[in-house]
Design a protein around this motif. Sequence first.
Motif, PDB file in Angstrom:
ATOM      1  N   SER A  17      -8.226  -4.987  -5.315  1.00 12.33           N
ATOM      2  CA  SER A  17      -7.278  -5.902  -4.671  1.00 12.33           C
ATOM      3  C   SER A  17      -7.453  -7.355  -5.081  1.00 12.33           C
ATOM      4  CB  SER A  17      -7.413  -5.802  -3.138  1.00 12.33           C
ATOM      5  OG  SER A  17      -7.143  -4.489  -2.691  1.00 12.33           O
TER       6      SER A  17
ATOM      7  N   GLY B   9       0.631   0.033  -6.013  1.00 10.01           N
ATOM      8  CA  GLY B   9      -0.009  -0.739  -4.955  1.00 10.01           C
ATOM      9  C   GLY B   9       0.766  -0.717  -3.652  1.00 10.01           C
TER      10      GLY B   9
ATOM     11  N   GLY C 248      -5.618  -1.313  -4.133  1.00 11.27           N
ATOM     12  CA  GLY C 248      -4.516  -2.189  -4.534  1.00 11.27           C
ATOM     13  C   GLY C 248      -3.553  -2.486  -3.406  1.00 11.27           C
TER      14      GLY C 248
ATOM     15  N   CYS D  95      -4.890   1.602  -8.940  1.00 10.06           N
ATOM     16  CA  CYS D  95      -4.346   1.983  -7.629  1.00 10.06           C
ATOM     17  C   CYS D  95      -4.516   3.471  -7.336  1.00 10.06           C
ATOM     18  CB  CYS D  95      -2.867   1.598  -7.546  1.00 10.06           C
ATOM     19  SG  CYS D  95      -2.574  -0.185  -7.576  1.00 10.06           S
TER      20      CYS D  95
END
Length: 221
Positions: free
Chosen positions: A92, A62, A53, A116
Amino acid sequence: MDFSLSGEQQALIDTTQKFAHAELPELAKEIEKTNTPPPRSLLKRYAELGLMGVNLPAKYGGGEMSHLDAVLVLEELAKISCAVAFPVFESSFGPALAIAHFAPEEMRARILPQVCSGDMIVAVSMSEPQAGTALTDLKTNGVIKGDKVIINGTKRWCSGAGHAAPSNLPSSPSFDGVSQTSAFATPAKPNDATAAAAAAPRIFLPKIICSSKKHMCSETR
């Protein structure tokens, strides 16, 4: 226009490259040889290094960096093997990024921190017999009935289905007769048909029923 990287971006590349060359080659060979998903320990290692992330908001765990930063990380991992880079891609871009942008806050807070932290992978099922990644051509339909959505359609495959927790199903639901492109985050069930969905030629979705409030992330907010 200046296309040169910043000092921080170059440092990010160097750090990722050093880690990738030191820890990933043997694991990548094993994953490719056995055709198995990356182990959960690798996801946790990525999370420990802040590689999961990269471009997602910090409040969900993130890195809150740019999409370019995430691509720079992804590129260094993929130089070793796409097999070890894919978890970072999944965290991502694709369904995780769609959830970050379009999902209600409750869904974002429920799913993204687990992505994440390396505790969750989100699969995605977009391609249909007559449509690839052109989401405007999707035929899978979701009809809102009260607080439920009934989903009908056919998908070609589900990327990440064998090792993901929820699956992201882009479709075209109708809101009082008005159609728009949306997606539904549906929980996976261990040991069911989702385990084989990654390689399935067709995935039929007859009357999947899910909560519109809990599972729906709309293109328009």
